[in-house]
Each structure stands twice: as structure tokens, then as C-alpha cells.
Design a protein around this motif. Structure first.
Motif, PDB file in Angstrom:
ATOM      1  N   GLU A  72      -6.106   6.511  11.156  1.00 61.65           N
ATOM      2  CA  GLU A  72      -5.496   5.232  11.231  1.00 61.65           C
ATOM      3  C   GLU A  72      -4.213   6.293  12.281  1.00 61.65           C
ATOM      4  N   GLN A  86     -12.305   3.787   5.259  1.00 63.05           N
ATOM      5  CA  GLN A  86     -12.317   1.932   5.780  1.00 63.05           C
ATOM      6  C   GLN A  86     -13.301   1.246   6.757  1.00 63.05           C
ATOM      7  N   GLU A 105       5.661   4.391  -1.512  1.00 64.67           N
ATOM      8  CA  GLU A 105       4.270   4.030  -1.080  1.00 64.67           C
ATOM      9  C   GLU A 105       2.544   4.827  -1.830  1.00 64.67           C
TER      10      GLU A 105
HETATM   11  O1  4AD Z   1      -1.695   3.938   4.292  1.00 65.86           O
HETATM   12  P1  4AD Z   1      -3.413   4.925   4.958  1.00 65.86           P
HETATM   13  O2  4AD Z   1      -2.725   5.308   6.237  1.00 65.86           O
HETATM   14  O3  4AD Z   1      -3.561   3.401   4.804  1.00 65.86           O
HETATM   15  C1  4AD Z   1      -5.002   3.814   5.337  1.00 65.86           C
HETATM   16  O4  4AD Z   1      -5.935   4.779   5.212  1.00 65.86           O
HETATM   17  C2  4AD Z   1      -6.152   2.664   4.963  1.00 65.86           C
HETATM   18  N1  4AD Z   1      -7.051   2.668   6.306  1.00 65.86           N
HETATM   19  C3  4AD Z   1      -6.685   2.683   3.785  1.00 65.86           C
HETATM   20  C4  4AD Z   1      -7.450   0.794   4.125  1.00 65.86           C
HETATM   21  O5  4AD Z   1      -6.437   0.295   3.970  1.00 65.86           O
HETATM   22  N2  4AD Z   1      -8.772   1.385   3.234  1.00 65.86           N
HETATM   23  O6  4AD Z   1      -3.579   5.409   3.681  1.00 65.86           O
HETATM   24  C5  4AD Z   1      -3.833   4.766   2.296  1.00 65.86           C
HETATM   25  C6  4AD Z   1      -3.098   5.771   1.412  1.00 65.86           C
HETATM   26  C7  4AD Z   1      -1.711   5.428   0.720  1.00 65.86           C
HETATM   27  O7  4AD Z   1      -0.806   4.570   0.707  1.00 65.86           O
HETATM   28  C8  4AD Z   1      -1.099   7.130   0.161  1.00 65.86           C
HETATM   29  O8  4AD Z   1      -1.525   6.385  -0.708  1.00 65.86           O
HETATM   30  C9  4AD Z   1      -2.208   8.021   0.835  1.00 65.86           C
HETATM   31  O9  4AD Z   1      -3.650   6.991   1.209  1.00 65.86           O
HETATM   32  N3  4AD Z   1      -2.307   8.731   1.708  1.00 65.86           N
HETATM   33  C10 4AD Z   1      -1.625  10.358   1.755  1.00 65.86           C
HETATM   34  N4  4AD Z   1      -1.898  11.151   0.207  1.00 65.86           N
HETATM   35  C11 4AD Z   1      -1.553  12.726   0.153  1.00 65.86           C
HETATM   36  N5  4AD Z   1      -1.381  13.220   1.600  1.00 65.86           N
HETATM   37  C12 4AD Z   1      -0.901  11.938   3.160  1.00 65.86           C
HETATM   38  N6  4AD Z   1      -0.790  13.054   3.927  1.00 65.86           N
HETATM   39  C13 4AD Z   1      -1.440  10.890   2.856  1.00 65.86           C
HETATM   40  N7  4AD Z   1      -1.585   9.438   3.400  1.00 65.86           N
HETATM   41  C14 4AD Z   1      -1.662   8.871   3.026  1.00 65.86           C
END
Ligand code: 4AD
Ligand code: MG
Length: 429
Positions: free
Chosen positions: A163, A185, A352
Motif C-alpha cells: 500500500e 494480499q 470505509e
Molecule cells: O484499503 P486498504 O489499505 O487495502 C489493502 O490493504 C488491500 N491490500 C486489501 C486487499 O485487497 N487484500 O486496507 C483495507 C482495509 C480498509 O478498508 C480499512 O477498513 C482497514 O483495512 N484499514 C485500517 N483499519 C484501521 N487502521 C488503519 N490504519 C487502517 N488502514 C486500513
């Protein structure tokens, strides 16, 4: 030994019982001592009458302090005036440990409560949250297993960012340096070539400087990846997952939802399908969503709050401009500037909870994207190999479990959705 829930279910009424737990409240007069006892299953009022005990024993039980641990024997009666409708007439007791000065009294500041989190976790609301959280995790795993997904485990110490590199935690590794994983992922993508449908529920780490109500630096991430599934197919898997989890919480945890004062009526509306709204549709009429933005602007926390205040169910926002997301999302063949991705936004302002979509599976497209993002092909040799040997269309997603708990429990902050939140300033206790 009984649990308090056995009493509250009515199966011990008129009978003797033996229960054990911690003093939740206590008060006494010259002739009676009231103790509200709690165990993992609930609370019940226990009454000791002076006439049944020698003076020194009555003194012991009438002076019992908060959170002292005790084993009680007595008889159960129904009593509408008691906090949970039943009362135990105490016949005998053993004090296991008597406290002095339990540090939590009413009206303490947030930072202090975080410092003594190891004690605050005993509170009634927090206990209910943890039970709901446990059901949410169980229901998530259950959903995947029932649909033929395999549970897999991927490394936490990694060499590649998924990410973006800015929010990585670095850890020394025998003279080299590794990062803590931001997402499973890429490893999940490697595993679909043998298992086709995989999931994992594990911690992810983000060295985010933002201290907001929805960011943790260490959070629990449910991630899934499926071969032969496209963006729309993935959204269908996700909306049914959320529907299933919410249903299980309502079925199994209605008492805890009411202890948390969560409006169950709102949760009962969570039924698939959820609306799909294109990013371009939102920026075309931003005022419809209370926004003032133009094409190319990101949807951040505030924008998502405005949008989702207007919905009763989660929604998907799809087809973001490529520039707003990371490199691995597959461009839309019908409009190469947009990608086949989606975020699921929870209603009531929460925003989100899921990010997901279709992955680039064609070698040449991925190589081009890596270049555009200034990433070194060498670092991603194994990720590229997946596009070299038997590549297939595939999709996946990541669900922030602590955000899901925050929304389902109706909490103000993600810090109240996990026993030991790790935020930019806190790693104790
Ligand atoms: O949108 P993100 O960054 O997506 C990914 O990491 C993809 N690689 C996931 C995948 O497709 N396998 O993170 C996914 C989710 C977000 O929608 C959010 O709900 C959560 O992870 N998230 C957090 N939750 C708490 N604290 C944080 N700092 C977060 N960052 C992301
Ligand atoms: Mg995201």
C-alpha cells in the motif's frame, strides 16, 4: 459451580447455587449486605443477612470492595427489584482476594483509562464489546469456510510494500531490515494458484501519522482472494459476508448490543445487495452527497462521513481514478483512466471498511504500472512470476475488522473496539 447466566436463564430458581466472580457493586446497612457479582456471563445481586453470619463474617462481606474476587453459595429467588431480576440469598462465601482502592471510579479521563486499560477491559460495556467482537471474528471465518475458502497464514515480516512505502514499520532483521506487513494480499495472490479461494484474518501494520477515530497502527485485517472472480463478483462475496456477520451478531449478541445501547433496528436493515455508486457519479453531483469536490479529489474521512450519513446500508464506491489508488488495480478496459476497484463504506457516517477489486493479471500491464509508480521490478520478482506462469483473472479485498466492530457496536472511536489499541502515541499497556 454455576455461571451467573444459569441463574438469569431461570434454571436455578428456588434451588441452591454456587457462583464465583468479582464484585461489581456493593453496599451495606447494619443488617444486610448487597453485592452485585459479575462473571463472564452477566451480573446478579447477592444478599447476605446479618442474622445468618457470625459478626466477624458479616463484617467481611459487608465491607467488600470493588473487583474483589469471591466464591458464594446460596439460594436463588426471582426478584423484580434486583438489577437483573434474580437474587442470591447468600448462605456461605469465601473471599479469594480482597482489594484496596480499585483505581477506576466514575468520570475518568480518556488518557487515564488508556493507561489502565488492563483494568478497564473488565467494565461491562467493554466486556459486551469483546463478546460482539468475538462473534464478528467467528462469523467471518465461518462465512469463508462455508463457501469453500481455505484459511491460510502469511508472513508478518516482509520485504515488499503493498500500500505504498510511506507508512511502513521497519524492523531489524539480522543485519538487514524488513517491514511489518501492511496487507497479506500479495501472498494471498500466490496461494490462489493452488487453492483458488483463500482468506486470512491477521494483523496489519501502518505507520500512519494520523491520529483519528478510525486509524490504528496495528489493526486486524480479514483478507480474501479468489481466482476467476471479477470486481462485481468480489462485491457480491463481500456484501453477503457483511450481511452474514451482522445477522449472527443480532442472533447471538442481542443482550450485549443492548448493554452497548446499539440501535438494533439499524442493524436489521443490513441486507444484501448494497448500492454500487461510481466515483465519477459522486463527483458529477457532489452536492447530492453534501460534498464540494471535483474529479480527481480523493474521498477522505470527512467526505465519506458526509456520503454515508445519507445511507442506511453500506454502499460500494467503484471505479476510482487510477491515481487515487495503488499500482496493482486492474484498469477498466472501457476507460483506462479508471480502475476496477471498490471501497465498501459503512453507513451512519462510518465510511470505509473494505478496500478491494480486480488485480492486474496481464504481465505487460503490471510491468508498465510498476514503472509508473517508480517501483523496482526486482523487488516484485515473485509477484511478477504469478503473471508469467498460468496467470488468471482474480480479485480480492481487505476488511478492517476493528472498523467493522466500531460500526456494528456504534462506537465513537476505533480505540474502543480493541482491548489494546496501538496508536501513534500509545504502545502501553
Ligand atoms: O484499503 P486498504 O489499505 O487495502 C489493502 O490493504 C488491500 N491490500 C486489501 C486487499 O485487497 N487484500 O486496507 C483495507 C482495509 C480498509 O478498508 C480499512 O477498513 C482497514 O483495512 N484499514 C485500517 N483499519 C484501521 N487502521 C488503519 N490504519 C487502517 N488502514 C486500513
Ligand atoms: Mg483503502
Amino acid at each position: 459451580m454455576d455461571h451467573i447466566s444459569d441463574i438469569l436463564e431461570g434454571s436455578r430458581t428456588g434451588k441452591s447455587t454456587e457462583i464465583r466472580g468479582w464484585v461489581y457493586r456493593s453496599r451495606a446497612s447494619a443488617n444486610v449486605a448487597f453485592i452485585v457479582l459479575r462473571d463472564s456471563t452477566g451480573i446478579v445481586q447477592c444478599v447476605a443477612s446479618r442474622e445468618n453470619f457470625p459478626e466477624s463474617r458479616f463484617k467481611e462481606i459487608s465491607g467488600l470492595t470493588l473487583e474483589s474476587s469471591i466464591v458464594l453459595k446460596g439460594t436463588v429467588v426471582e426478584d423484580k427489584r434486583a438489577p437483573t431480576g434474580y437474587e442470591v440469598k447468600v448462605g456461605d462465601f469465601t473471599i479469594i482476594q480482597r482489594n484496596d482502592n480499585y483505581p477506576i471510579t466514575k468520570d475518568l479521563g480518556e488518557e487515564f483509562l488508556l493507561d489502565i486499560r488492563h483494568l478497564w477491559v473488565r467494565s461491562r460495556e467493554f466486556t459486551s464489546m469483546m463478546k460482539i467482537r468475538s462473534t464478528i471474528f467467528d462469523a467471518t471465518g465461518e462465512y469463508f469456510m462455508d463457501r469453500g475458502f481455505y484459511e491460510v497464514h502469511t508472513p508478518f515480516m516482509v520485504s515488499t510494500a503493498t500500500e505504498g512505502g510511506s507508512a511502513l514499520f521497519k524492523v531489524p532483521f539480522f543485519g538487514e531490515e524488513v517491514s511489518l506487513t501492511q496487507s497479506a494480499q500479495f501472498y494471498l495472490e500466490t496461494l490462489i494458484f493452488s487453492l483458488e479461494n483463500v482468506f486470512t484474518i491477521s494483523p496489519s501494520f501502518r505507520a500512519e501519522k494520523s491520529r483519528t477515530w478510525r486509524h490504528l497502527t496495528e489493526y486486524w485485517h480479514a483478507e480474501a482472494e479468489s481466482a476467476w472472480v471479477d470486481n462485481e463478483g468480489m462485491m457480491q462475496i463481500e456484501e453477503k459476508l457483511i450481511e452474514h456477520v451482522v445477522k449472527r451478531v443480532i442472533e447471538d449478541r442481542s443482550d450485549d448490543l443492548s448493554i452497548m445501547k446499539r440501535d438494533v433496528g439499524r442493524l436489521e436493515k443490513i441486507r444484501a445487495p448494497f448500492d454500487r455508486i461510481r466515483y465519477s457519479g459522486i463527483v458529477k453531483e457532489p452536492e447530492k452527497y453534501g460534498l464540494n469536490i471535483k474529479y480527481g479529489d480523493d474521498l477522505g474521512m470527512e467526505e465519506e462521513r458526509e456520503i454515508t450519513k445519507r445511507f442506511q446500508k453500506p454502499i460500494f464506491v467503484t471505479h476510482y481514478p487510477a491515481a487515487l489508488k495503488t499500482f496493482y488495480h486492474r484498469p477498466d478496459p472501457e476507460n483506462e483512466d479508471e480502475i476496477l476497484c471498490h471501497d465498501m463504506l459503512a453507513p451512519e457516517g462510518y465510511g470505509e471498511i473494505i478496500g478491494g477489486g480486480e488485480r492486474i493479471w496481464e504481465m505487460d500491464v503490471l510491468v508498465k504500472r510498476l514503472k509508473e509508480y517508480g517501483l523496482d521490478e526486482k523487488d516484485y520478482y515473485w509477484y511478477l512470476d504469478l503473471r508469467r506462469y498460468g496467470s488468471v483473472p482474480h480479485s480480492g479485498f481487505g476488511l478492517g475488522m476493528d472498523r467493522l466492530v466500531t460500526w456494528i457496536c456504534g462506537l465513537q472511536s476505533i480505540r474502543d473496539a480493541i482491548p489494546y489499541p496501538r496508536t501513534i502515541r500509545r504502545f502501553k499497556p
